[in-house]
Scaffold this active site. Sequence first.
Site, PDB file in Angstrom:
ATOM      1  N   GLN A  17      45.415  39.899  36.584  1.00 30.37           N
ATOM      2  CA  GLN A  17      45.093  38.742  37.415  1.00 30.37           C
ATOM      3  C   GLN A  17      45.336  37.363  36.804  1.00 30.37           C
ATOM      4  OE1 GLN A  17      41.363  36.794  39.890  1.00 30.37           O
ATOM      5  NE2 GLN A  17      41.107  38.863  39.177  1.00 30.37           N
ATOM      6  N   SER A  18      44.940  37.180  35.534  1.00 29.11           N
ATOM      7  CA  SER A  18      44.971  35.810  35.001  1.00 29.11           C
ATOM      8  C   SER A  18      46.387  35.241  34.953  1.00 29.11           C
ATOM      9  CB  SER A  18      44.335  35.771  33.604  1.00 29.11           C
ATOM     10  OG  SER A  18      45.109  36.541  32.703  1.00 29.11           O
ATOM     11  N   LYS A  75      61.463  47.516  24.866  1.00 30.97           N
ATOM     12  CA  LYS A  75      61.297  48.321  23.652  1.00 30.97           C
ATOM     13  C   LYS A  75      62.520  49.202  23.404  1.00 30.97           C
ATOM     14  CE  LYS A  75      56.284  48.387  23.615  1.00 30.97           C
ATOM     15  NZ  LYS A  75      55.082  49.085  24.053  1.00 30.97           N
ATOM     16  N   ASN A  96      50.332  37.743  29.458  1.00 34.72           N
ATOM     17  CA  ASN A  96      48.898  37.922  29.177  1.00 34.72           C
ATOM     18  C   ASN A  96      48.600  39.365  28.770  1.00 34.72           C
ATOM     19  OD1 ASN A  96      49.259  38.668  32.011  1.00 34.72           O
ATOM     20  ND2 ASN A  96      47.039  38.868  32.101  1.00 34.72           N
ATOM     21  N   ARG A 104      54.914  43.055  19.072  1.00 32.60           N
ATOM     22  CA  ARG A 104      55.283  44.466  18.853  1.00 32.60           C
ATOM     23  C   ARG A 104      56.553  44.839  19.615  1.00 32.60           C
ATOM     24  NH1 ARG A 104      49.629  44.964  18.870  1.00 32.60           N
ATOM     25  NH2 ARG A 104      49.535  45.498  21.079  1.00 32.60           N
ATOM     26  N   LYS A 136      40.587  42.838  23.698  1.00 38.05           N
ATOM     27  CA  LYS A 136      41.061  42.841  25.083  1.00 38.05           C
ATOM     28  C   LYS A 136      39.926  42.289  25.939  1.00 38.05           C
ATOM     29  CE  LYS A 136      44.158  46.793  24.979  1.00 38.05           C
ATOM     30  NZ  LYS A 136      44.541  48.043  25.611  1.00 38.05           N
ATOM     31  N   VAL A 137      40.275  41.563  26.954  1.00 37.46           N
ATOM     32  CA  VAL A 137      39.223  40.937  27.750  1.00 37.46           C
ATOM     33  C   VAL A 137      39.534  41.001  29.240  1.00 37.46           C
ATOM     34  CG1 VAL A 137      38.164  38.695  28.294  1.00 37.46           C
ATOM     35  CG2 VAL A 137      38.387  39.400  25.922  1.00 37.46           C
ATOM     36  N   TYR A 138      38.530  41.365  30.011  1.00 39.55           N
ATOM     37  CA  TYR A 138      38.608  41.286  31.471  1.00 39.55           C
ATOM     38  C   TYR A 138      37.640  40.218  31.973  1.00 39.55           C
ATOM     39  CZ  TYR A 138      41.458  45.500  31.925  1.00 39.55           C
ATOM     40  OH  TYR A 138      42.485  46.407  31.866  1.00 39.55           O
ATOM     41  N   GLU A 139      37.783  39.917  33.255  1.00 42.24           N
ATOM     42  CA  GLU A 139      37.018  38.848  33.912  1.00 42.24           C
ATOM     43  C   GLU A 139      35.551  38.727  33.464  1.00 42.24           C
ATOM     44  OE1 GLU A 139      37.808  36.488  36.368  1.00 42.24           O
ATOM     45  OE2 GLU A 139      35.740  35.854  36.130  1.00 42.24           O
ATOM     46  N   ASP A 168      39.569  34.937  35.046  1.00 40.52           N
ATOM     47  CA  ASP A 168      40.973  35.288  35.289  1.00 40.52           C
ATOM     48  C   ASP A 168      41.712  34.154  35.992  1.00 40.52           C
ATOM     49  OD1 ASP A 168      40.981  37.768  34.138  1.00 40.52           O
ATOM     50  OD2 ASP A 168      40.521  38.839  35.966  1.00 40.52           O
ATOM     51  N   GLY A 246      22.781  19.074  39.713  1.00 39.70           N
ATOM     52  CA  GLY A 246      23.092  17.656  39.554  1.00 39.70           C
ATOM     53  C   GLY A 246      21.808  16.857  39.668  1.00 39.70           C
ATOM     54  N   GLY A 247      21.935  15.567  39.888  1.00 44.00           N
ATOM     55  CA  GLY A 247      20.736  14.737  39.989  1.00 44.00           C
ATOM     56  C   GLY A 247      20.014  14.866  41.321  1.00 44.00           C
TER      57      GLY A 247
HETATM   58  N1  CAO Z   1      58.159  47.793  29.115  1.00 42.96           N
HETATM   59  C1  CAO Z   1      57.593  48.548  28.151  1.00 42.96           C
HETATM   60  N2  CAO Z   1      56.340  48.383  27.717  1.00 42.96           N
HETATM   61  C2  CAO Z   1      55.629  47.380  28.292  1.00 42.96           C
HETATM   62  C3  CAO Z   1      56.151  46.571  29.292  1.00 42.96           C
HETATM   63  C4  CAO Z   1      57.479  46.794  29.700  1.00 42.96           C
HETATM   64  N3  CAO Z   1      58.056  46.069  30.652  1.00 42.96           N
HETATM   65  N4  CAO Z   1      55.214  45.677  29.668  1.00 42.96           N
HETATM   66  C5  CAO Z   1      54.144  45.942  28.915  1.00 42.96           C
HETATM   67  N5  CAO Z   1      54.388  46.974  28.087  1.00 42.96           N
HETATM   68  C6  CAO Z   1      53.502  47.545  27.083  1.00 42.96           C
HETATM   69  C7  CAO Z   1      53.136  46.537  26.026  1.00 42.96           C
HETATM   70  O1  CAO Z   1      54.136  46.419  25.096  1.00 42.96           O
HETATM   71  C8  CAO Z   1      51.857  47.105  25.508  1.00 42.96           C
HETATM   72  O2  CAO Z   1      52.125  48.152  24.621  1.00 42.96           O
HETATM   73  P1  CAO Z   1      51.583  48.214  23.078  1.00 42.96           P
HETATM   74  O3  CAO Z   1      50.088  48.085  23.159  1.00 42.96           O
HETATM   75  O4  CAO Z   1      52.039  49.553  22.618  1.00 42.96           O
HETATM   76  O5  CAO Z   1      52.158  47.108  22.315  1.00 42.96           O
HETATM   77  C9  CAO Z   1      51.252  47.669  26.795  1.00 42.96           C
HETATM   78  O6  CAO Z   1      52.291  47.897  27.698  1.00 42.96           O
HETATM   79  C10 CAO Z   1      50.356  46.656  27.522  1.00 42.96           C
HETATM   80  O7  CAO Z   1      49.324  46.596  26.881  1.00 42.96           O
HETATM   81  P2  CAO Z   1      47.952  45.883  27.191  1.00 42.96           P
HETATM   82  O8  CAO Z   1      47.140  46.296  26.019  1.00 42.96           O
HETATM   83  O9  CAO Z   1      48.132  44.457  27.442  1.00 42.96           O
HETATM   84  O10 CAO Z   1      47.434  46.566  28.549  1.00 42.96           O
HETATM   85  P3  CAO Z   1      45.995  47.161  28.841  1.00 42.96           P
HETATM   86  O11 CAO Z   1      46.072  47.637  30.236  1.00 42.96           O
HETATM   87  O12 CAO Z   1      45.568  48.153  27.829  1.00 42.96           O
HETATM   88  O13 CAO Z   1      45.014  45.913  28.708  1.00 42.96           O
HETATM   89  C11 CAO Z   1      44.170  43.716  29.311  1.00 42.96           C
HETATM   90  C12 CAO Z   1      44.859  45.012  29.783  1.00 42.96           C
HETATM   91  C13 CAO Z   1      44.162  42.792  30.485  1.00 42.96           C
HETATM   92  C14 CAO Z   1      42.742  44.045  28.871  1.00 42.96           C
HETATM   93  C15 CAO Z   1      44.955  43.100  28.128  1.00 42.96           C
HETATM   94  O14 CAO Z   1      46.295  42.957  28.526  1.00 42.96           O
HETATM   95  C16 CAO Z   1      44.419  41.760  27.685  1.00 42.96           C
HETATM   96  O15 CAO Z   1      43.398  41.658  27.007  1.00 42.96           O
HETATM   97  N6  CAO Z   1      45.137  40.685  28.033  1.00 42.96           N
HETATM   98  C17 CAO Z   1      44.787  39.338  27.612  1.00 42.96           C
HETATM   99  C18 CAO Z   1      43.615  38.810  28.343  1.00 42.96           C
HETATM  100  C19 CAO Z   1      43.814  38.828  29.831  1.00 42.96           C
HETATM  101  O16 CAO Z   1      44.750  38.278  30.374  1.00 42.96           O
HETATM  102  N7  CAO Z   1      42.854  39.407  30.518  1.00 42.96           N
HETATM  103  C20 CAO Z   1      42.783  39.272  31.951  1.00 42.96           C
HETATM  104  C21 CAO Z   1      43.305  40.389  32.642  1.00 42.96           C
HETATM  105  S1  CAO Z   1      43.074  40.080  34.346  1.00 42.96           S
HETATM  106  O17 CAO Z   1      41.629  40.788  34.651  1.00 42.96           O
END
Ligand code: CAO
Length: 415
Positions: A17-18, A75, A96, A104, A136-139, A168, A246-247
């Site tokens: 989302q973000s 990759k 994000n 990586r 890692k962070v969600y909303e 987000d 507020g006031g």
């Molecule tokens: N081709 C191949 N691999 C891809 C790709 C592509 N086109 N796009 C993404 N990937 C891979 C990434 O390389 C990554 O792999 P590695 O961990 O092996 O390096 C993986 O997919 C994506 O990883 P992720 O850890 O970001 O995804 P997740 O679902 O586990 O986590 C989230 C999601 C949101 C918790 C995490 O992305 C995050 O903390 N983001 C930053 C904060 C943020 O924006 N949070 C708000 C999310 S909205 O609620």
Amino acid sequence: MSKALEGVRILDMTHVQSGPTCTQLLAWFGADVIKVERPGVGDATRGQLRDIPDVDSLYFTMLNHNKRSVTLNPKTEKGKAIFAKLIEECDVMVENFAPGAIDRMGFPWEKIQEINPRMIYASVKGFGPGPYEDCKVYENVAQCTGGSASTTGEIDGFPMVTGAQIGDSGTGLHLALGIVTALYHREQSGKGQRVSCAMQDGVLNLCRVKLRDQQRMAHGPMKEYPQYPNGKFGEAVPRAGNASGGGQPGWIVKCKGWETDPDAYAYVIAQAAAFPALAKTIGHEDWLEDPEWNTPEARLPKIDKMFDEVEKWTKTKTKFEVMNTLNPLNVPVGPILSMKELAEEPALRETGTVVEVDHPERGKYLTVGNPIKLSDSPSDVERSPLLGEHTDDILRDVVGMSDAEIAAAKEEGAV
Ligand code: CAO
């Protein structure tokens, strides 16, 4: 009329989302947003909270309007070369992923700068540098760690998250501002730069008034909080229920039908200037001559009693009657509008804030359009792309690949 960001090309590596909120805004303003998705998989939200089997979810469609989708795996060997070419051809890259994911893939900031020194590289992460930077962070984590949850909720209740996606979508908005600022700066400097927004920081920015209050506490009780004068303050800013903060004292009061309608309420603000009109309307003209009531200071210790009296009147009116009666008297007031009412509100349809969009697989659905209106730069809402819908176009027109090269890249699983 041309669109404000026409000519800006964005390499959109966002998901969930973000990030997508940010790039959708830029797309609405006319940027060419190329959403890069993993071949065969795509943004995880395509499949989350699905209402129709095998059709992109509303979660995805409502965050990815006006974008083009290319599938690409950076990759793989071939994927890396295509990705590098996209970095060369784009003005802005937005991502994000979890911390370190782009590194990586083999594309740290230094490498991106080397490929394209004009590139603006924008990221959302949960936290900025510090003890939690790898998380890692969600909303809701952002709402809890950014000061929103500790200051939201019933006066004696537990911390509460809000329905508004301030972690987000709020951070996506911050990021979009950072990107257009960096684009403006690039006009003079000729150079790109990094734009970083941490969700914790974004939420804290939106909770600015609560950090204000934390410091005010050292100088005596905060009189606009419901804890004053009959309750207790602790060491940190407390939760204040529905107090206006507020006031001017404000509260949510019941309206006609509240027994069965969960949204039959209105927010009423007893602004000092409009107090005489409010008092007269609710049948308390007597308050105007009564020193127990006729100054804000006198009313302060009995705000709850004042709103009890306001509520006796509002309970006899619908929330819209409350609005239509008090608004012309300059009393700040708002009905509690449900999502159903907002979806059906004709004025929001007319301004394009609520839009009906047609989608080839799901049919018609409603979305929130661009809430930012520019007088000379239109912004239309176009449906979100299907996974990889524009892969061939982008590889041919942006990356410059021949049909044979595209076929080979597909064969290798790079796209
Ligand atoms: N081709 C191949 N691999 C891809 C790709 C592509 N086109 N796009 C993404 N990937 C891979 C990434 O390389 C990554 O792999 P590695 O961990 O092996 O390096 C993986 O997919 C994506 O990883 P992720 O850890 O970001 O995804 P997740 O679902 O586990 O986590 C989230 C999601 C949101 C918790 C995490 O992305 C995050 O903390 N983001 C930053 C904060 C943020 O924006 N949070 C708000 C999310 S909205 O609620």
